[in-house]
Motif scaffolding. Structure first.
Motif, PDB file in Angstrom:
ATOM      1  N   VAL A 123      68.246 -11.031  34.469  1.00 10.18           N
ATOM      2  CA  VAL A 123      68.302 -10.741  32.708  1.00 10.18           C
ATOM      3  C   VAL A 123      68.902 -12.702  32.447  1.00 10.18           C
ATOM      4  O   VAL A 123      69.481 -12.829  33.287  1.00 10.18           O
ATOM      5  CB  VAL A 123      69.227 -10.023  32.418  1.00 10.18           C
ATOM      6  CG1 VAL A 123      70.029 -10.288  30.442  1.00 10.18           C
ATOM      7  CG2 VAL A 123      68.355  -8.935  31.904  1.00 10.18           C
ATOM      8  N   LYS A 124      67.788 -13.517  31.786  1.00 10.90           N
ATOM      9  CA  LYS A 124      68.651 -14.811  31.429  1.00 10.90           C
ATOM     10  C   LYS A 124      69.489 -15.418  29.891  1.00 10.90           C
ATOM     11  O   LYS A 124      70.062 -16.091  30.142  1.00 10.90           O
ATOM     12  CB  LYS A 124      68.016 -15.866  32.093  1.00 10.90           C
ATOM     13  CG  LYS A 124      67.795 -15.211  33.087  1.00 10.90           C
ATOM     14  CD  LYS A 124      66.633 -16.739  33.851  1.00 10.90           C
ATOM     15  CE  LYS A 124      66.319 -16.637  35.949  1.00 10.90           C
ATOM     16  NZ  LYS A 124      66.864 -15.692  36.278  1.00 10.90           N
TER      17      LYS A 124
ATOM     18  N   CYS B  36      82.545  -3.722  35.533  1.00 12.33           N
ATOM     19  CA  CYS B  36      82.194  -4.655  34.962  1.00 12.33           C
ATOM     20  C   CYS B  36      81.490  -4.094  33.765  1.00 12.33           C
ATOM     21  O   CYS B  36      81.415  -5.446  32.826  1.00 12.33           O
ATOM     22  CB  CYS B  36      80.546  -4.626  36.275  1.00 12.33           C
ATOM     23  SG  CYS B  36      81.359  -5.676  37.426  1.00 12.33           S
ATOM     24  N   MET B  37      81.838  -2.972  33.022  1.00  9.12           N
ATOM     25  CA  MET B  37      81.342  -2.804  31.091  1.00  9.12           C
ATOM     26  C   MET B  37      82.452  -3.145  30.886  1.00  9.12           C
ATOM     27  O   MET B  37      81.849  -3.570  30.455  1.00  9.12           O
ATOM     28  CB  MET B  37      80.610  -1.739  31.668  1.00  9.12           C
ATOM     29  CG  MET B  37      79.391  -1.078  31.856  1.00  9.12           C
ATOM     30  SD  MET B  37      78.730   0.492  31.952  1.00  9.12           S
ATOM     31  CE  MET B  37      78.389   0.554  30.710  1.00  9.12           C
ATOM     32  N   MET B  38      83.465  -2.529  31.467  1.00  8.64           N
ATOM     33  CA  MET B  38      84.506  -3.053  30.479  1.00  8.64           C
ATOM     34  C   MET B  38      84.708  -4.932  30.181  1.00  8.64           C
ATOM     35  O   MET B  38      85.606  -5.050  29.565  1.00  8.64           O
ATOM     36  CB  MET B  38      86.271  -2.367  31.668  1.00  8.64           C
ATOM     37  CG  MET B  38      85.739  -0.913  30.931  1.00  8.64           C
ATOM     38  SD  MET B  38      87.226   0.494  31.820  1.00  8.64           S
ATOM     39  CE  MET B  38      88.219  -0.945  32.438  1.00  8.64           C
ATOM     40  N   ILE B  39      84.903  -5.330  31.723  1.00  8.85           N
ATOM     41  CA  ILE B  39      84.944  -7.091  31.592  1.00  8.85           C
ATOM     42  C   ILE B  39      84.458  -7.110  30.373  1.00  8.85           C
ATOM     43  O   ILE B  39      84.009  -7.835  29.674  1.00  8.85           O
ATOM     44  CB  ILE B  39      85.013  -7.260  32.699  1.00  8.85           C
ATOM     45  CG1 ILE B  39      86.032  -6.930  33.469  1.00  8.85           C
ATOM     46  CG2 ILE B  39      84.763  -8.931  32.874  1.00  8.85           C
ATOM     47  CD1 ILE B  39      86.454  -7.063  35.543  1.00  8.85           C
ATOM     48  N   GLY B  40      82.841  -6.855  30.778  1.00  6.24           N
ATOM     49  CA  GLY B  40      81.342  -7.753  30.282  1.00  6.24           C
ATOM     50  C   GLY B  40      81.585  -6.595  28.411  1.00  6.24           C
ATOM     51  O   GLY B  40      81.526  -7.824  27.588  1.00  6.24           O
TER      52      GLY B  40
ATOM     53  N   ALA C 213      79.162 -15.707  29.640  1.00  2.45           N
ATOM     54  CA  ALA C 213      80.500 -15.721  30.275  1.00  2.45           C
ATOM     55  C   ALA C 213      79.140 -14.085  30.629  1.00  2.45           C
ATOM     56  O   ALA C 213      79.403 -13.272  32.048  1.00  2.45           O
ATOM     57  CB  ALA C 213      81.297 -15.023  29.577  1.00  2.45           C
ATOM     58  N   LEU C 214      78.748 -13.016  29.506  1.00  9.29           N
ATOM     59  CA  LEU C 214      77.902 -11.528  29.877  1.00  9.29           C
ATOM     60  C   LEU C 214      76.691 -12.086  30.931  1.00  9.29           C
ATOM     61  O   LEU C 214      76.793 -10.611  31.504  1.00  9.29           O
ATOM     62  CB  LEU C 214      77.529 -11.549  28.615  1.00  9.29           C
ATOM     63  CG  LEU C 214      77.049  -9.720  27.816  1.00  9.29           C
ATOM     64  CD1 LEU C 214      78.358  -8.977  28.882  1.00  9.29           C
ATOM     65  CD2 LEU C 214      76.585  -9.601  27.373  1.00  9.29           C
ATOM     66  N   PHE C 215      76.146 -13.308  30.796  1.00  6.76           N
ATOM     67  CA  PHE C 215      75.103 -13.219  31.444  1.00  6.76           C
ATOM     68  C   PHE C 215      75.278 -13.436  32.826  1.00  6.76           C
ATOM     69  O   PHE C 215      75.129 -12.576  34.033  1.00  6.76           O
ATOM     70  CB  PHE C 215      73.819 -14.101  30.874  1.00  6.76           C
ATOM     71  CG  PHE C 215      73.741 -13.659  29.784  1.00  6.76           C
ATOM     72  CD1 PHE C 215      72.988 -12.203  29.555  1.00  6.76           C
ATOM     73  CD2 PHE C 215      72.994 -14.217  28.220  1.00  6.76           C
ATOM     74  CE1 PHE C 215      72.395 -11.958  28.177  1.00  6.76           C
ATOM     75  CE2 PHE C 215      72.630 -13.886  27.259  1.00  6.76           C
ATOM     76  CZ  PHE C 215      71.621 -12.825  27.262  1.00  6.76           C
ATOM     77  N   SER C 216      76.521 -13.785  33.214  1.00  5.17           N
ATOM     78  CA  SER C 216      77.348 -14.340  34.213  1.00  5.17           C
ATOM     79  C   SER C 216      77.369 -13.310  34.905  1.00  5.17           C
ATOM     80  O   SER C 216      77.583 -12.697  36.010  1.00  5.17           O
ATOM     81  CB  SER C 216      78.023 -15.042  34.460  1.00  5.17           C
ATOM     82  OG  SER C 216      77.880 -16.646  33.596  1.00  5.17           O
ATOM     83  N   LEU C 217      78.314 -12.511  33.828  1.00  4.73           N
ATOM     84  CA  LEU C 217      78.558 -11.119  34.816  1.00  4.73           C
ATOM     85  C   LEU C 217      77.186  -9.870  34.844  1.00  4.73           C
ATOM     86  O   LEU C 217      77.671  -9.179  35.675  1.00  4.73           O
ATOM     87  CB  LEU C 217      79.393 -10.275  33.572  1.00  4.73           C
ATOM     88  CG  LEU C 217      80.276  -9.070  34.067  1.00  4.73           C
ATOM     89  CD1 LEU C 217      81.140  -9.376  35.246  1.00  4.73           C
ATOM     90  CD2 LEU C 217      80.907  -8.201  32.766  1.00  4.73           C
ATOM     91  N   LEU C 218      76.531  -9.842  34.675  1.00  4.93           N
ATOM     92  CA  LEU C 218      75.321  -8.980  34.414  1.00  4.93           C
ATOM     93  C   LEU C 218      74.661  -9.466  36.192  1.00  4.93           C
ATOM     94  O   LEU C 218      74.180  -8.608  36.650  1.00  4.93           O
ATOM     95  CB  LEU C 218      74.917  -9.129  33.393  1.00  4.93           C
ATOM     96  CG  LEU C 218      74.925  -8.348  32.211  1.00  4.93           C
ATOM     97  CD1 LEU C 218      73.622  -8.824  31.043  1.00  4.93           C
ATOM     98  CD2 LEU C 218      75.050  -6.935  32.146  1.00  4.93           C
ATOM     99  N   HIS C 219      74.600 -10.686  36.098  1.00  3.90           N
ATOM    100  CA  HIS C 219      74.458 -11.366  37.672  1.00  3.90           C
ATOM    101  C   HIS C 219      75.196 -10.896  38.345  1.00  3.90           C
ATOM    102  O   HIS C 219      74.615 -10.432  39.752  1.00  3.90           O
ATOM    103  CB  HIS C 219      74.324 -12.565  37.813  1.00  3.90           C
ATOM    104  CG  HIS C 219      73.372 -13.117  36.429  1.00  3.90           C
ATOM    105  ND1 HIS C 219      71.902 -14.111  37.383  1.00  3.90           N
ATOM    106  CD2 HIS C 219      72.453 -13.797  35.441  1.00  3.90           C
ATOM    107  CE1 HIS C 219      71.216 -13.915  36.745  1.00  3.90           C
ATOM    108  NE2 HIS C 219      71.830 -14.312  35.295  1.00  3.90           N
TER     109      HIS C 219
END
Length: 170
Positions: A46-47, A124-128, A136-142
């Motif tokens: 996911v990018k 990660c979901m709470m930070i996302g 920032a969301l895509f970085s967190l998903l990685h």
């Protein structure tokens, strides 16, 4: 008749029956982790918004995994209890009972990996949810997918080691 005697010999003691239950439980949990690992690998791709939406649509293919159903329930704002089927509840409760009753270090280690993975995904979901930009969301998903894949890989490798040990114990 020899075949029946050989099959009967596999289940003739209490310890052997417990080992078979352990092997079935461990195989089920490893199956769940294999599906979650595959989902984390797809999540790594996911990018942008388009790939995120295609991942959201593709998550239905991982419906066999309890973890994927829980994630899908959370994303759709449904109750987590709707994600559990009767067989899932049976395996979870028998697993928890076996961990409490047998108190083996290997079971505690596998349980700890599972709890750590759930905490990792929840964190990660709470930070996302608090991220201000999509980058920032895509970085967190990685980060989420790499960490989740590592936890899944550890569980699968450790579980295979234990499963082979149990097979030779029977």
């Amino acid at each position: 008749m020899k075949l029946i005697k050989e099959i009967d010999r596999l289940f003739d003691t209490f310890e052997k029956r417990i080992v078979w239950i352990e092997m079935i439980l461990l195989s089920w949990w490893m199956w769940q982790y294999v599906w979650l690992f595959m989902m984390m690998v797809v999540l790594l791709g996911v990018k942008d918004e388009t790939s995120l939406l295609s991942f959201y649509e593709a998550i239905q293919t991982y419906n066999v995994s309890l973890f994927a159903r829980i994630a899908f329930s959370v994303m759709n704002y449904r109750s987590i209890l709707n994600a559990f089927s009767m067989i899932d509840l049976l395996f979870v409760f028998v697993s928890l009972y076996m961990i409490g009753a047998m108190r083996k270090k290997t079971m505690f280690a596998l349980g700890a990996i599972t709890v750590t993975l759930i905490i990792w995904i929840g964190l990660c979901m709470m930070i996302g949810l608090r991220s201000s930009t999509l980058t920032a969301l895509f970085s967190l998903l990685h980060i989420l997918s790499i960490g989740g894949a590592l936890f899944c890989g550890c569980f699968i490798i450790f579980g295979l080691f234990i499963l082979v040990k149990l097979i030779f114990l029977v």
